[in-house]
Design an enzyme around this catalytic site. Structure first.
Site, PDB file in Angstrom:
ATOM      1  N   ASP A   1       0.797  -1.241  -0.108  1.00 54.30           N
ATOM      2  CA  ASP A   1      -0.062  -0.103  -0.096  1.00 54.30           C
ATOM      3  C   ASP A   1       0.897   1.226  -0.008  1.00 54.30           C
ATOM      4  OD1 ASP A   1      -2.174   1.806   0.126  1.00 54.30           O
ATOM      5  OD2 ASP A   1      -2.689   1.070   2.018  1.00 54.30           O
TER       6      ASP A   1
ATOM      7  N   SER B   1      -4.669   8.093   6.609  1.00 53.23           N
ATOM      8  CA  SER B   1      -4.217   7.286   5.630  1.00 53.23           C
ATOM      9  C   SER B   1      -3.296   8.094   4.634  1.00 53.23           C
ATOM     10  CB  SER B   1      -5.337   6.634   5.086  1.00 53.23           C
ATOM     11  OG  SER B   1      -5.770   5.613   5.617  1.00 53.23           O
TER      12      SER B   1
HETATM   13  C1  4AZ Z   1      -8.944   4.430   7.703  1.00 50.89           C
HETATM   14  O1  4AZ Z   1      -9.806   3.955   7.610  1.00 50.89           O
HETATM   15  C2  4AZ Z   1      -7.965   3.850   8.670  1.00 50.89           C
HETATM   16  N1  4AZ Z   1      -6.071   2.776  13.182  1.00 50.89           N
HETATM   17  C3  4AZ Z   1      -6.633   4.371   8.807  1.00 50.89           C
HETATM   18  C4  4AZ Z   1      -5.673   3.840   9.781  1.00 50.89           C
HETATM   19  C5  4AZ Z   1      -6.455   3.030  10.757  1.00 50.89           C
HETATM   20  C6  4AZ Z   1      -7.398   2.538  10.547  1.00 50.89           C
HETATM   21  C7  4AZ Z   1      -8.305   2.944   9.598  1.00 50.89           C
HETATM   22  C8  4AZ Z   1      -5.385   2.593  11.827  1.00 50.89           C
HETATM   23  O2  4AZ Z   1      -8.137   5.220   6.918  1.00 50.89           O
END
Ligand code: 4AZ
Length: 259
Positions: free
Chosen positions: A119, A213
């Site tokens: 990713d 993210s």
């Molecule tokens: C998301 O949904 C997401 N706890 C990003 C990071 C994490 C969980 C979900 C990590 O973008």
């Protein structure tokens, strides 16, 4: 006897499909704010950018060169470069700093939506970022961080899972990095879902979350991880999962040169 019970209980759950759940791919529109974090300013995280899709924050990213951003491949699914811009040098995701257009991007060829493997993605900007005290590149890790190494994550994501609690100010938290083997051990709930090229970050009540993210996990001023996925956010047995930048160092360098 207790052990046998646990094994049978786990087997039963596994057959019933109740544990552990396959990683849930993040939503396309808002991929990840920091849970348990502290408000900060861009001066402390000058490598952090907001990836903007149709004018709104969608994901984080890290500045590698003045024309190159490193982010997550899951942030760049079903999207065209024309709908993307990068905001750099601002503490706020919705104003300030410098906005630069995206010229092109490349997702890792082996990215899997099903497993979240590989990713990682590289973005080429249409014009160079004006480097300054608030806009700075960060070096890529060449070796995977040691288990227990200190890490810091930052972003404009939600402050609790499933909430719409978005403040437009950048937040951060310190976490401890977990090696792939520790993260896949029975101390945590993921097991073999933690694949090659993944590392984790953990601290009680602290985590990346939806809208973080693609953003940076740094250790000692080096980019060691990219926020990738997790089972919700800040759950006790489920650390945040990150793409291990060291694993992809040469892929990033090669791809940056090819764009
Ligand atoms: C998301 O949904 C997401 N706890 C990003 C990071 C994490 C969980 C979900 C990590 O973008």
């Amino acid at each position: 006897m207790f052990k046998i019970f646990i094994v049978l209980a786990l087997l039963g759950c596994a057959l019933a499909g109740t544990i552990p759940k396959a990683p849930i791919p993040p939503a396309d529109d808002l991929d990840g704010r920091i849970v348990g974090g502290i408000a900060t300013t861009i001066t402390s995280f000058p490598y952090q950018i907001s990836l903007q899709r149709n004018g709104f924050h969608s994901c984080g990213g890290a500045i590698y060169k003045d024309t190159i951003i490193v982010t997550a491949a899951h942030c760049l699914q079903n999207v065209s470069p024309a709908s993307l811009k990068v905001r750099a040098g601002s503490t706020y995701s919705d104003f300030g700093g410098s906005i630069v257009k995206v010229a092109s991007f490349k997702n890792h060829e082996l990215y899997s939506k099903q497993t979240s493997a590989n990713d990682i993605a590289v973005i080429k900007l249409a014009s160079p970022l004006p480097l300054s005290s608030t806009i700075q590149p960060i070096s890529l890790a060449t070796t995977s961080p040691a288990n227990g190494a200190p890490g810091v994550i930052s972003g404009w994501g939600v402050t609790s899972f499933g909430s719409n609690n978005v403040s437009s100010q950048l937040r951060y938290t310190d976490i401890s990095i977990l090696s792939r083997s520790t993260c896949s051990s029975s101390a945590y709930g993921y097991g073999s879902f933690i694949r090659s090229g993944m590392i984790c970050g953990f601290a009680a009540g602290k985590d990346a979350c939806q809208g973080d993210s693609g953003g940076p996990l740094a250790s000692d001023g080096i980019l060691v991880g990219v926020v990738s996925w997790g089972n919700e956010c800040a759950l006790a047995r489920y650390p945040g999962v990150y793409t291990d930048v060291a694993t992809y160092n040469s892929w990033v360098v090669k791809t940056a040169n090819s764009l």
